[in-house]
Design a protein around this motif. Structure first.
Motif, PDB file in Angstrom:
ATOM      1  N   MET A   1      65.980-103.235 -37.221  1.00  0.00           N
ATOM      2  CA  MET A   1      67.045-103.585 -38.135  1.00  0.00           C
ATOM      3  C   MET A   1      67.112-105.109 -38.232  1.00  0.00           C
ATOM      4  SD  MET A   1      71.157-102.760 -37.873  1.00  0.00           S
ATOM      5  CE  MET A   1      70.839-101.165 -37.235  1.00  0.00           C
ATOM      6  N   SER A   2      67.153-105.585 -39.454  1.00  0.00           N
ATOM      7  CA  SER A   2      67.154-107.031 -39.666  1.00  0.00           C
ATOM      8  C   SER A   2      68.523-107.635 -39.358  1.00  0.00           C
ATOM      9  CB  SER A   2      66.792-107.350 -41.122  1.00  0.00           C
ATOM     10  OG  SER A   2      67.876-107.051 -41.986  1.00  0.00           O
ATOM     11  N   PHE A   3      68.523-108.924 -39.118  1.00  0.00           N
ATOM     12  CA  PHE A   3      69.791-109.616 -38.892  1.00  0.00           C
ATOM     13  C   PHE A   3      70.678-109.509 -40.128  1.00  0.00           C
ATOM     14  CE2 PHE A   3      72.516-113.283 -39.532  1.00  0.00           C
ATOM     15  CZ  PHE A   3      73.354-113.129 -38.446  1.00  0.00           C
ATOM     16  N   TYR A   4      70.078-109.572 -41.317  1.00  0.00           N
ATOM     17  CA  TYR A   4      70.867-109.511 -42.549  1.00  0.00           C
ATOM     18  C   TYR A   4      71.629-108.187 -42.629  1.00  0.00           C
ATOM     19  CZ  TYR A   4      67.772-113.370 -43.670  1.00  0.00           C
ATOM     20  OH  TYR A   4      67.083-114.544 -43.630  1.00  0.00           O
ATOM     21  N   TYR A   5      70.957-107.120 -42.275  1.00  0.00           N
ATOM     22  CA  TYR A   5      71.591-105.799 -42.270  1.00  0.00           C
ATOM     23  C   TYR A   5      72.704-105.751 -41.225  1.00  0.00           C
ATOM     24  CZ  TYR A   5      71.962-100.737 -42.646  1.00  0.00           C
ATOM     25  OH  TYR A   5      72.435 -99.469 -42.856  1.00  0.00           O
ATOM     26  N   GLN A   6      72.411-106.257 -40.029  1.00  0.00           N
ATOM     27  CA  GLN A   6      73.411-106.281 -38.957  1.00  0.00           C
ATOM     28  C   GLN A   6      74.633-107.108 -39.368  1.00  0.00           C
ATOM     29  OE1 GLN A   6      70.990-107.805 -35.750  1.00  0.00           O
ATOM     30  NE2 GLN A   6      70.956-105.794 -34.754  1.00  0.00           N
ATOM     31  N   ASN A   7      74.390-108.222 -40.038  1.00  0.00           N
ATOM     32  CA  ASN A   7      75.478-109.088 -40.471  1.00  0.00           C
ATOM     33  C   ASN A   7      76.391-108.358 -41.457  1.00  0.00           C
ATOM     34  OD1 ASN A   7      76.840-111.712 -40.642  1.00  0.00           O
ATOM     35  ND2 ASN A   7      75.977-111.825 -42.690  1.00  0.00           N
ATOM     36  N   LEU A   8      75.804-107.668 -42.439  1.00  0.00           N
ATOM     37  CA  LEU A   8      76.612-106.935 -43.408  1.00  0.00           C
ATOM     38  C   LEU A   8      77.323-105.753 -42.759  1.00  0.00           C
ATOM     39  CD1 LEU A   8      74.517-106.915 -46.706  1.00  0.00           C
ATOM     40  CD2 LEU A   8      76.544-108.249 -46.152  1.00  0.00           C
ATOM     41  N   GLU A   9      76.651-105.091 -41.851  1.00  0.00           N
ATOM     42  CA  GLU A   9      77.274-103.973 -41.140  1.00  0.00           C
ATOM     43  C   GLU A   9      78.498-104.459 -40.350  1.00  0.00           C
ATOM     44  OE1 GLU A   9      74.744-100.218 -39.554  1.00  0.00           O
ATOM     45  OE2 GLU A   9      74.745-101.970 -38.259  1.00  0.00           O
ATOM     46  N   ALA A  10      78.336-105.589 -39.673  1.00  0.00           N
ATOM     47  CA  ALA A  10      79.452-106.170 -38.912  1.00  0.00           C
ATOM     48  C   ALA A  10      80.583-106.592 -39.848  1.00  0.00           C
ATOM     49  CB  ALA A  10      78.955-107.365 -38.090  1.00  0.00           C
ATOM     50  N   PHE A  11      80.231-107.126 -41.014  1.00  0.00           N
ATOM     51  CA  PHE A  11      81.252-107.542 -41.970  1.00  0.00           C
ATOM     52  C   PHE A  11      82.038-106.339 -42.492  1.00  0.00           C
ATOM     53  CE2 PHE A  11      82.840-109.190 -46.055  1.00  0.00           C
ATOM     54  CZ  PHE A  11      83.492-110.319 -45.598  1.00  0.00           C
ATOM     55  N   LEU A  12      81.362-105.244 -42.755  1.00  0.00           N
ATOM     56  CA  LEU A  12      82.044-104.014 -43.185  1.00  0.00           C
ATOM     57  C   LEU A  12      82.993-103.525 -42.095  1.00  0.00           C
ATOM     58  CD1 LEU A  12      79.181-102.045 -44.966  1.00  0.00           C
ATOM     59  CD2 LEU A  12      81.205-103.070 -46.029  1.00  0.00           C
ATOM     60  N   LYS A  13      82.534-103.600 -40.856  1.00  0.00           N
ATOM     61  CA  LYS A  13      83.372-103.185 -39.731  1.00  0.00           C
ATOM     62  C   LYS A  13      84.602-104.099 -39.627  1.00  0.00           C
ATOM     63  CE  LYS A  13      83.100-101.965 -34.873  1.00  0.00           C
ATOM     64  NZ  LYS A  13      82.242-101.762 -33.719  1.00  0.00           N
ATOM     65  N   LEU A  14      84.397-105.374 -39.844  1.00  0.00           N
ATOM     66  CA  LEU A  14      85.502-106.343 -39.816  1.00  0.00           C
ATOM     67  C   LEU A  14      86.518-106.037 -40.908  1.00  0.00           C
ATOM     68  CD1 LEU A  14      86.614-108.925 -38.532  1.00  0.00           C
ATOM     69  CD2 LEU A  14      85.201-110.222 -40.120  1.00  0.00           C
ATOM     70  N   ILE A  41      69.927-106.685 -49.591  1.00  0.00           N
ATOM     71  CA  ILE A  41      70.620-106.917 -48.318  1.00  0.00           C
ATOM     72  C   ILE A  41      70.566-108.386 -47.909  1.00  0.00           C
ATOM     73  CG2 ILE A  41      70.610-106.377 -45.835  1.00  0.00           C
ATOM     74  CD1 ILE A  41      71.648-104.094 -47.580  1.00  0.00           C
ATOM     75  N   GLU A  42      69.402-108.997 -47.980  1.00  0.00           N
ATOM     76  CA  GLU A  42      69.271-110.392 -47.545  1.00  0.00           C
ATOM     77  C   GLU A  42      70.128-111.323 -48.399  1.00  0.00           C
ATOM     78  OE1 GLU A  42      65.846-113.840 -46.984  1.00  0.00           O
ATOM     79  OE2 GLU A  42      65.235-111.740 -47.109  1.00  0.00           O
ATOM     80  N   THR A  43      70.068-111.171 -49.705  1.00  0.00           N
ATOM     81  CA  THR A  43      70.843-112.018 -50.616  1.00  0.00           C
ATOM     82  C   THR A  43      72.337-111.844 -50.383  1.00  0.00           C
ATOM     83  OG1 THR A  43      69.085-111.833 -52.269  1.00  0.00           O
ATOM     84  CG2 THR A  43      71.255-112.559 -53.057  1.00  0.00           C
ATOM     85  N   LEU A  44      72.787-110.597 -50.278  1.00  0.00           N
ATOM     86  CA  LEU A  44      74.210-110.322 -50.052  1.00  0.00           C
ATOM     87  C   LEU A  44      74.674-110.882 -48.710  1.00  0.00           C
ATOM     88  CD1 LEU A  44      74.305-106.663 -51.397  1.00  0.00           C
ATOM     89  CD2 LEU A  44      75.374-108.661 -52.466  1.00  0.00           C
ATOM     90  N   SER A  45      73.861-110.705 -47.684  1.00  0.00           N
ATOM     91  CA  SER A  45      74.209-111.170 -46.348  1.00  0.00           C
ATOM     92  C   SER A  45      74.351-112.692 -46.304  1.00  0.00           C
ATOM     93  CB  SER A  45      73.151-110.716 -45.345  1.00  0.00           C
ATOM     94  OG  SER A  45      73.457-111.171 -44.053  1.00  0.00           O
ATOM     95  N   ILE A  46      73.430-113.376 -46.919  1.00  0.00           N
ATOM     96  CA  ILE A  46      73.477-114.844 -46.947  1.00  0.00           C
ATOM     97  C   ILE A  46      74.712-115.321 -47.710  1.00  0.00           C
ATOM     98  CG2 ILE A  46      72.338-116.910 -47.867  1.00  0.00           C
ATOM     99  CD1 ILE A  46      69.640-115.492 -47.177  1.00  0.00           C
ATOM    100  N   ALA A  47      75.008-114.684 -48.830  1.00  0.00           N
ATOM    101  CA  ALA A  47      76.176-115.078 -49.630  1.00  0.00           C
ATOM    102  C   ALA A  47      77.474-114.842 -48.857  1.00  0.00           C
ATOM    103  CB  ALA A  47      76.191-114.301 -50.945  1.00  0.00           C
ATOM    104  N   ILE A  48      77.576-113.682 -48.212  1.00  0.00           N
ATOM    105  CA  ILE A  48      78.783-113.358 -47.440  1.00  0.00           C
ATOM    106  C   ILE A  48      78.935-114.343 -46.279  1.00  0.00           C
ATOM    107  CG2 ILE A  48      79.821-111.635 -45.883  1.00  0.00           C
ATOM    108  CD1 ILE A  48      80.123-110.829 -48.791  1.00  0.00           C
ATOM    109  N   ALA A  49      77.842-114.617 -45.572  1.00  0.00           N
ATOM    110  CA  ALA A  49      77.893-115.548 -44.438  1.00  0.00           C
ATOM    111  C   ALA A  49      78.299-116.951 -44.906  1.00  0.00           C
ATOM    112  CB  ALA A  49      76.551-115.590 -43.723  1.00  0.00           C
ATOM    113  N   LEU A 104      74.065 -98.844 -46.784  1.00  0.00           N
ATOM    114  CA  LEU A 104      74.524-100.221 -46.950  1.00  0.00           C
ATOM    115  C   LEU A 104      73.894-100.802 -48.207  1.00  0.00           C
ATOM    116  CD1 LEU A 104      76.217-102.461 -45.815  1.00  0.00           C
ATOM    117  CD2 LEU A 104      74.366-103.064 -44.306  1.00  0.00           C
ATOM    118  N   ASN A 105      74.752-101.043 -49.203  1.00  0.00           N
ATOM    119  CA  ASN A 105      74.296-101.636 -50.452  1.00  0.00           C
ATOM    120  C   ASN A 105      75.461-102.393 -51.095  1.00  0.00           C
ATOM    121  OD1 ASN A 105      75.928 -99.698 -51.742  1.00  0.00           O
ATOM    122  ND2 ASN A 105      74.227 -98.270 -51.939  1.00  0.00           N
TER     123      ASN A 105
END
Length: 124
Positions: A1-14, A41-49, A104-105
């Motif tokens: 699992m990529s960091f980008y996916y983990q980041n978005l998953e954590a954000f959803l949990k938050l 996933i990568e683009t969304l994760s970077i934008a959210i971060a 996750l999308n």
């Protein structure tokens, strides 16, 4: 699992576990931020971060979730007993049974950001 996916998953949990961190303005900013982006996933994760780096309380909570996820993943790699298997044991609290993973999308992310109809998140 990529960091980008983990980041978005954590954000959803938050968003789910600490909605008080996100006022209506935050939620609207996030929707406007991700709306024009591709469903990637990568683009969304970077934008959210990039967005949450402006909010110390959100950064702290996000990092706490990510660090917990890393510890859980490291522990689960060391044992053959999965969380689901443990949850099947007698006297296991049903609330501790892991939920099935959502796909996750971009749409899942937008749905998590938007407050439920008829409810308003607390203002900060």
């Amino acid at each position: 699992m990529s960091f980008y996916y983990q980041n978005l998953e954590a954000f959803l949990k938050l968003l789910e576990e600490q909605p008080q961190l996100f006022n209506n303005s935050h939620r609207q900013d996030l929707i406007e931020l991700i709306e024009p982006l591709p469903d990637d996933i990568e683009t969304l994760s970077i934008a959210i971060a990039s967005w949450y780096e402006n909010y110390d309380d959100i950064v702290d909570a996000q990092l706490e979730i990510l660090n917990s996820a890393i510890l859980i993943n490291n522990d689960s790699e060391q044992t053959a007993t999965s969380k689901l298997a443990l949850a099947r044991l007698p006297l296991t609290n049903i609330s501790s049974v892991p939920k099935p993973k959502l796909e996750l999308n971009k749409e899942t992310l937008k749905n998590a950001i938007q407050p439920l109809s008829g409810t308003t998140p607390p203002q900060l």
